[in-house]
Design a protein around this motif. Structure first.
Motif, PDB file in Angstrom:
ATOM      1  N   MET A   1       0.989  -1.289   0.118  1.00 40.75           N
ATOM      2  CA  MET A   1      -0.168   0.223  -0.131  1.00 40.75           C
ATOM      3  C   MET A   1       0.871   1.193  -0.078  1.00 40.75           C
ATOM      4  SD  MET A   1      -3.045  -1.135   2.769  1.00 40.75           S
ATOM      5  CE  MET A   1      -1.677  -1.687   3.905  1.00 40.75           C
ATOM      6  N   VAL A   2       0.471   2.307  -0.733  1.00 40.07           N
ATOM      7  CA  VAL A   2       1.027   3.486  -0.730  1.00 40.07           C
ATOM      8  C   VAL A   2       0.429   4.327   0.206  1.00 40.07           C
ATOM      9  CG1 VAL A   2       1.765   5.523  -2.304  1.00 40.07           C
ATOM     10  CG2 VAL A   2       1.621   3.174  -3.229  1.00 40.07           C
ATOM     11  N   SER A   3       1.288   5.166   0.927  1.00 34.67           N
ATOM     12  CA  SER A   3       0.952   6.228   2.004  1.00 34.67           C
ATOM     13  C   SER A   3       0.458   7.458   1.022  1.00 34.67           C
ATOM     14  CB  SER A   3       1.918   6.470   2.959  1.00 34.67           C
ATOM     15  OG  SER A   3       2.215   5.477   3.463  1.00 34.67           O
ATOM     16  N   GLN A   4      -0.734   7.949   1.342  1.00 32.53           N
ATOM     17  CA  GLN A   4      -0.968   9.245   0.967  1.00 32.53           C
ATOM     18  C   GLN A   4      -0.346  10.387   1.979  1.00 32.53           C
ATOM     19  OE1 GLN A   4      -4.695   9.879  -1.079  1.00 32.53           O
ATOM     20  NE2 GLN A   4      -5.621   7.877  -0.063  1.00 32.53           N
ATOM     21  N   GLU A   5      -0.211   9.911   3.407  1.00 36.82           N
ATOM     22  CA  GLU A   5       0.246  10.889   4.160  1.00 36.82           C
ATOM     23  C   GLU A   5       0.551  10.001   5.606  1.00 36.82           C
ATOM     24  OE1 GLU A   5      -2.118  13.472   7.870  1.00 36.82           O
ATOM     25  OE2 GLU A   5      -3.037  13.137   6.001  1.00 36.82           O
ATOM     26  N   SER A   6       1.712  10.434   5.893  1.00 35.32           N
ATOM     27  CA  SER A   6       2.665   9.622   6.761  1.00 35.32           C
ATOM     28  C   SER A   6       3.554  10.508   7.494  1.00 35.32           C
ATOM     29  CB  SER A   6       3.585   8.836   6.068  1.00 35.32           C
ATOM     30  OG  SER A   6       4.295   7.819   7.107  1.00 35.32           O
ATOM     31  N   ALA A   7       3.167  10.395   9.020  1.00 35.39           N
ATOM     32  CA  ALA A   7       4.214  11.532   9.811  1.00 35.39           C
ATOM     33  C   ALA A   7       4.140  10.842  11.265  1.00 35.39           C
ATOM     34  CB  ALA A   7       3.391  12.955   9.954  1.00 35.39           C
ATOM     35  N   SER A   8       5.090  11.282  11.981  1.00 35.56           N
ATOM     36  CA  SER A   8       5.315  10.988  13.502  1.00 35.56           C
ATOM     37  C   SER A   8       5.004  12.509  14.269  1.00 35.56           C
ATOM     38  CB  SER A   8       6.604  10.223  13.818  1.00 35.56           C
ATOM     39  OG  SER A   8       6.737  10.115  15.096  1.00 35.56           O
ATOM     40  N   ILE A   9       3.921  12.444  14.944  1.00 36.44           N
ATOM     41  CA  ILE A   9       3.830  13.813  15.427  1.00 36.44           C
ATOM     42  C   ILE A   9       3.612  13.642  16.960  1.00 36.44           C
ATOM     43  CG2 ILE A   9       2.125  15.663  15.726  1.00 36.44           C
ATOM     44  CD1 ILE A   9       0.882  14.778  13.120  1.00 36.44           C
ATOM     45  N   GLY A  10       4.599  14.170  18.034  1.00 34.86           N
ATOM     46  CA  GLY A  10       4.359  13.818  19.284  1.00 34.86           C
ATOM     47  C   GLY A  10       4.846  12.216  19.531  1.00 34.86           C
ATOM     48  N   GLY A  11       3.918  11.839  20.267  1.00 33.78           N
ATOM     49  CA  GLY A  11       3.794  10.427  20.532  1.00 33.78           C
ATOM     50  C   GLY A  11       2.724   9.652  19.668  1.00 33.78           C
ATOM     51  N   LEU A  12       2.703  10.128  18.357  1.00 38.07           N
ATOM     52  CA  LEU A  12       1.663   9.466  17.674  1.00 38.07           C
ATOM     53  C   LEU A  12       2.094   9.221  16.017  1.00 38.07           C
ATOM     54  CD1 LEU A  12      -1.542   8.849  17.213  1.00 38.07           C
ATOM     55  CD2 LEU A  12      -1.828  11.028  16.247  1.00 38.07           C
ATOM     56  N   ARG A  13       1.810   8.093  15.650  1.00 34.12           N
ATOM     57  CA  ARG A  13       2.238   7.662  14.220  1.00 34.12           C
ATOM     58  C   ARG A  13       0.866   7.841  13.350  1.00 34.12           C
ATOM     59  NH1 ARG A  13       6.257   2.504  14.000  1.00 34.12           N
ATOM     60  NH2 ARG A  13       7.846   3.228  14.962  1.00 34.12           N
ATOM     61  N   VAL A  14       1.004   8.446  12.149  1.00 38.76           N
ATOM     62  CA  VAL A  14       0.146   8.815  11.316  1.00 38.76           C
ATOM     63  C   VAL A  14       0.152   8.446  10.193  1.00 38.76           C
ATOM     64  CG1 VAL A  14      -1.404  10.682  10.381  1.00 38.76           C
ATOM     65  CG2 VAL A  14      -0.493  11.159  12.779  1.00 38.76           C
ATOM     66  N   ASP A  15      -0.750   7.704   9.650  1.00 34.14           N
ATOM     67  CA  ASP A  15      -0.483   7.208   8.311  1.00 34.14           C
ATOM     68  C   ASP A  15      -2.053   7.115   7.573  1.00 34.14           C
ATOM     69  OD1 ASP A  15       1.386   5.819   6.241  1.00 34.14           O
ATOM     70  OD2 ASP A  15      -0.312   4.590   5.901  1.00 34.14           O
ATOM     71  N   LEU A  16      -1.860   7.668   6.405  1.00 23.67           N
ATOM     72  CA  LEU A  16      -3.320   7.548   5.362  1.00 23.67           C
ATOM     73  C   LEU A  16      -3.049   6.556   4.242  1.00 23.67           C
ATOM     74  CD1 LEU A  16      -6.112   8.208   5.005  1.00 23.67           C
ATOM     75  CD2 LEU A  16      -5.421  10.348   4.146  1.00 23.67           C
ATOM     76  N   ASP A  17      -3.438   5.514   4.130  1.00 19.78           N
ATOM     77  CA  ASP A  17      -3.042   4.728   2.791  1.00 19.78           C
ATOM     78  C   ASP A  17      -3.751   4.953   1.578  1.00 19.78           C
ATOM     79  OD1 ASP A  17      -5.235   3.105   2.886  1.00 19.78           O
ATOM     80  OD2 ASP A  17      -4.397   1.572   4.181  1.00 19.78           O
ATOM     81  N   ASP A  18      -3.630   4.417   0.709  1.00 18.00           N
ATOM     82  CA  ASP A  18      -3.971   4.504  -0.534  1.00 18.00           C
ATOM     83  C   ASP A  18      -5.353   4.118  -0.747  1.00 18.00           C
ATOM     84  OD1 ASP A  18      -3.367   2.004  -0.893  1.00 18.00           O
ATOM     85  OD2 ASP A  18      -2.161   2.211  -2.569  1.00 18.00           O
ATOM     86  N   ARG A  19      -5.884   3.296   0.228  1.00 16.53           N
ATOM     87  CA  ARG A  19      -7.163   2.767   0.172  1.00 16.53           C
ATOM     88  C   ARG A  19      -8.314   3.884   0.936  1.00 16.53           C
ATOM     89  NH1 ARG A  19      -7.260  -2.519   3.094  1.00 16.53           N
ATOM     90  NH2 ARG A  19      -5.753  -1.086   4.731  1.00 16.53           N
ATOM     91  N   GLY A  20      -7.488   4.803   1.579  1.00 16.26           N
ATOM     92  CA  GLY A  20      -8.506   5.696   2.452  1.00 16.26           C
ATOM     93  C   GLY A  20      -8.610   5.158   3.879  1.00 16.26           C
ATOM     94  N   VAL A  21      -7.544   4.391   4.378  1.00 12.77           N
ATOM     95  CA  VAL A  21      -7.880   3.914   5.713  1.00 12.77           C
ATOM     96  C   VAL A  21      -6.823   4.982   6.410  1.00 12.77           C
ATOM     97  CG1 VAL A  21      -7.659   2.272   7.429  1.00 12.77           C
ATOM     98  CG2 VAL A  21      -8.332   1.726   5.106  1.00 12.77           C
ATOM     99  N   GLY A  22      -7.246   5.405   7.460  1.00 11.01           N
ATOM    100  CA  GLY A  22      -6.367   6.421   8.148  1.00 11.01           C
ATOM    101  C   GLY A  22      -5.859   5.557   9.502  1.00 11.01           C
ATOM    102  N   TRP A  23      -4.483   5.152   9.710  1.00 11.46           N
ATOM    103  CA  TRP A  23      -3.962   4.725  10.817  1.00 11.46           C
ATOM    104  C   TRP A  23      -3.469   5.504  11.986  1.00 11.46           C
ATOM    105  CZ3 TRP A  23      -4.966  -0.666  10.566  1.00 11.46           C
ATOM    106  CH2 TRP A  23      -5.280  -1.063   9.450  1.00 11.46           C
ATOM    107  N   LEU A  24      -4.056   5.513  13.305  1.00 13.57           N
ATOM    108  CA  LEU A  24      -3.345   6.205  14.334  1.00 13.57           C
ATOM    109  C   LEU A  24      -2.848   5.485  15.345  1.00 13.57           C
ATOM    110  CD1 LEU A  24      -6.053   9.054  14.523  1.00 13.57           C
ATOM    111  CD2 LEU A  24      -3.772   9.290  13.398  1.00 13.57           C
ATOM    112  N   GLU A  25      -1.576   5.332  15.677  1.00  8.13           N
ATOM    113  CA  GLU A  25      -1.030   4.648  16.422  1.00  8.13           C
ATOM    114  C   GLU A  25      -0.339   5.392  17.453  1.00  8.13           C
ATOM    115  OE1 GLU A  25       1.508   0.430  16.241  1.00  8.13           O
ATOM    116  OE2 GLU A  25       2.587   2.178  15.585  1.00  8.13           O
TER     117      GLU A  25
END
Length: 271
Positions: A1-25
């Motif tokens: 899967m290709v990320s449309q958005e990926s970042a590490s902000i504070g203590g949060l991992r953020v990823d929005l994949d090419d299916r439109g699934v937003g992952w917050l860890e």
């Protein structure tokens, strides 16, 4: 899967994949993913931004390293207290609680389904965050804990409504008034969680299966269905948030809380 958005902000991992699934860890495993101000703010900001992003079709919130979230970071609260003349005046106290409340409200503001993938502890505001999701999947070793009473506080983040609406008055009272731990199998039997997985690997597969099914559905239909369900089941959410804000603002200023939180001031403290 290709990320449309990926970042590490504070203590949060953020990823929005090419299916439109937003992952917050939540990525603070050394603190059992306790939520400090920076991580809470990143969660809230990302959820609000995704709530108006038509690319986003599903959101998944999880924690890294064996815990979902142990709650608010007590050390962070202590530091903010020391920076405000050594105590919690009313405005500062309300601001502390508003941070967690805003995070739970941001979950509910997302127009598409939000999934919580819970492995390990979901305590305090961490429990509120998980239970604010539309679908909650947990490993068998997970548990939910509203231990606010143990430090002289009350549930917040909408937990007073979210829990009682799902499991009934008697069990909710035991959780909130006695600070009892609710294990995953009990939470499932009580209707608080959607499903149970044996371990983290199975949890990931279960969540992936739910995500796959959701993204195959009409996004518009999902939004309207969620809105209709919320109108029936979440009507008291904002009122609960306001009651909790008022109550917690008062309780944060009490000597009981000051004594309790001081006792937690250690290198491994979470709240």
């Amino acid at each position: 899967m290709v990320s449309q958005e990926s970042a590490s902000i504070g203590g949060l991992r953020v990823d929005l994949d090419d299916r439109g699934v937003g992952w917050l860890e939540i990525d603070r495993p050394d603190r059992m993913n306790a939520l400090d101000n920076a991580t809470s703010a990143a969660l809230t900001e990302t959820l609000h931004r995704w709530s108006t992003d038509d690319r986003v079709r599903v959101v998944v919130i999880s924690g890294r390293g064996g815990a979902f979230s142990a709650g608010a970071d007590v050390l962070d609260i202590l530091e903010s207290s020391s920076q405000s003349s050594g105590g919690f005046e009313a405005d500062h106290a309300r601001g502390v609680i508003a941070t967690g409340s805003a995070m739970a409200q941001a979950v509910r503001a997302v127009r598409v389904p939000v999934i919580a993938a819970v492995d390990g502890a979901a305590a305090g505001i961490g429990a509120s965050l998980a239970l604010a999701a539309d679908l909650v999947y947990a490993t068998s070793r997970s548990y939910f804990l509203l231990a606010f009473i143990n430090i002289g506080l009350m549930p917040d983040g909408g937990a007073s409504m979210l829990v009682s609406a799902s499991i009934g008055r008697a069990r909710a009272n035991a959780l909130a008034l006695l600070g009892e731990k609710l294990r995953a199998d009990e939470a499932y039997a009580a209707g608080l969680v959607t499903g149970i997985a044996a371990d983290r690997s199975e949890l990931d597969r279960t969540v992936d299966a739910a995500v796959t099914k959701l993204i195959r559905s009409s996004t518009r239909a999902l939004r309207l269905t969620k809105a209709a369900l919320d109108a029936e089941t979440m009507a008291g959410f904002d009122a609960a948030i306001e009651r909790e804000l008022d109550g917690q603002t008062e309780l944060l200023q009490t000597s009981d809380f000051q004594a309790a939180i001081a006792a937690f001031a250690g290198p491994k403290s979470q709240g």
